[in-house]
Design a protein around this motif. Structure first.
Motif, mmCIF file in Angstrom:
data_model
loop_
_atom_site.group_PDB
_atom_site.id
_atom_site.type_symbol
_atom_site.label_atom_id
_atom_site.label_comp_id
_atom_site.label_asym_id
_atom_site.label_seq_id
_atom_site.Cartn_x
_atom_site.Cartn_y
_atom_site.Cartn_z
ATOM 1 N N THR A 261 -72.460 15.376 44.473
ATOM 2 C CA THR A 261 -73.643 15.656 45.286
ATOM 3 C C THR A 261 -74.848 14.810 44.917
ATOM 4 O OG1 THR A 261 -74.338 17.424 43.771
ATOM 5 C CG2 THR A 261 -72.929 18.050 45.631
ATOM 6 N N GLU B 68 -72.633 27.335 41.990
ATOM 7 C CA GLU B 68 -73.099 26.294 42.903
ATOM 8 C C GLU B 68 -72.025 25.236 43.110
ATOM 9 O OE1 GLU B 68 -76.948 24.807 43.287
ATOM 10 O OE2 GLU B 68 -77.826 26.145 41.803
ATOM 11 N N TRP C 18 -70.400 24.627 46.758
ATOM 12 C CA TRP C 18 -70.418 23.300 47.373
ATOM 13 C C TRP C 18 -69.024 22.933 47.871
ATOM 14 C CZ3 TRP C 18 -67.806 18.896 45.513
ATOM 15 C CH2 TRP C 18 -68.058 17.730 46.243
ATOM 16 N N ARG D 269 -67.662 22.509 51.769
ATOM 17 C CA ARG D 269 -67.016 21.248 52.137
ATOM 18 C C ARG D 269 -65.682 21.525 52.829
ATOM 19 N NH1 ARG D 269 -63.043 17.942 50.169
ATOM 20 N NH2 ARG D 269 -63.346 15.662 50.359
ATOM 21 N N TYR E 275 -76.841 25.808 53.650
ATOM 22 C CA TYR E 275 -75.810 24.857 54.067
ATOM 23 C C TYR E 275 -75.661 24.864 55.594
ATOM 24 C CZ TYR E 275 -73.819 23.653 49.475
ATOM 25 O OH TYR E 275 -73.611 23.152 48.209
#
Length: 322
Positions: free
Chosen positions: A84, A94, A98, A102, A143
């Motif tokens: 990231t 986190e 993430w 994705r 997000y």
């Protein structure tokens, strides 16, 4: 079909509980996404289910964990930082979130959708991350709004004892593919039980769901969360909470649908571990006796905690012909 699997603190002697959402027309065309091979694309299925399925106007995803697709293990904080471009290592949740988002993004792209499109987002957090639940819920919404700043999904978050593979976060989407101008309505009502022993607020959130359905959620948050969570709540107080949530939910659904009679599939989540039978009886009585032109069938999921600060939550899929 897609599935969402979590561990819940079921009543003693019960080892498994299954909630099913069935399609109204068994002959309706269903489009499914099911990939079991390892890749760099998205996590493979870890059981006999589909990652996503489209039925009519609705697209339903399975619960997605933050597994690195090509090796099916969770990412390290250092890996997430490199991927990231973050300045420092991220907390474990986190990093997992993430990767979860994705995988979800790639799955939805295959189904001709995106992170911007959910009407309902269900977030489950492992018990060890309970103190981070509000942050995790907010980050999921962040997000989504990176894809579309105007996206207004109904987001629910619950803390449970464990997730598959001892993950920290699991996320599932329900998506509406209709081209509709959608808003999210929210009402909050302060209330006190007739005995005066319990005070709090009922918050009701509602928006359009797939096709002609509505998704809605009613939370009861006590003024003193610690006392309500720890105390042996009286049956009368549990029944009163259920009546407040069911009444407010039915009233909101009636207003949203223009007064049409509604049938609803209800998911009842509660964090009062000492009140299994009381909750089930209270909600069944409230649903059956509500002075509304709505009916519902409820399933029950005890959880460790509900974010933010609720002890009882009713989440509904509702339609005039459900």
């Amino acid at each position: 079909p897609p599935r969402l699997c979590v561990q819940t603190p079921l009543p003693e002697g019960r080892h498994l509980r299954v909630r099913l959402l069935l399609q109204a027309d068994p002959k309706a065309e269903v489009e499914r996404l099911r990939v079991q091979s390892f890749s760099t694309w998205a996590m493979a299925c870890i059981g006999p289910y589909s990652q996503a399925a489209r039925v009519g106007a609705g697209l339903f995803t399975a619960g997605v964990l933050g597994l690195v697709p090509h090796r099916m293990t969770f990412p390290t904080a250092a890996e997430a930082r490199v991927a990231t471009g973050a300045a420092a290592d991220r907390p474990a949740w986190e990093a997992e979130l993430w990767m979860t988002m994705r995988s979800l993004s790639n799955m939805l792209r295959e189904m001709r959708s995106s992170l911007a499109a959910p009407c309902l987002v269900q977030v489950y957090v492992a018990e060890g991350m309970a103190s981070e639940a509000a942050k995790i819920e907010a980050r999921v919404l962040d997000y989504i709004r990176r894809e579309d700043s105007g996206s207004v999904p109904l987001v629910t978050c619950a803390v449970v004892p464990r997730l598959p593979k001892d993950g920290l976060v699991e996320v599932a989407f329900t998506i509406d593919h209709g081209d509709k101008d959608v808003s999210l309505s929210r009402d909050v009502m302060e209330c006190k039980s007739p005995s005066g022993s319990l005070t709090g607020a009922v918050a009701v959130t509602c928006r359009l769901g797939p096709g002609d359905t509505w998704v809605a959620c009613a939370d009861f948050s006590p003024a003193d969360l610690a006392a309500a969570s720890a105390a042996e709540l009286r049956t009368e107080d549990v029944r009163w909470m259920a009546e407040q949530c069911v009444g407010a939910l039915w009233a909101r659904l009636e207003r949203c649908s223009g007064g049409k009679a509604q049938s609803a599939s209800l998911l009842v989540q509660y964090s009062m571990g000492n009140a299994h039978e009381a909750v089930m009886e209270a909600v069944d009585v409230a649903v059956g006796g509500a002075d509304r032109r709505c009916t519902g069938i409820a399933s029950y999921m005890p959880v460790t905690a509900l974010s933010p600060g609720a002890v009882l939550r009713l989440t509904a899929f509702a339609a005039s012909d459900l």
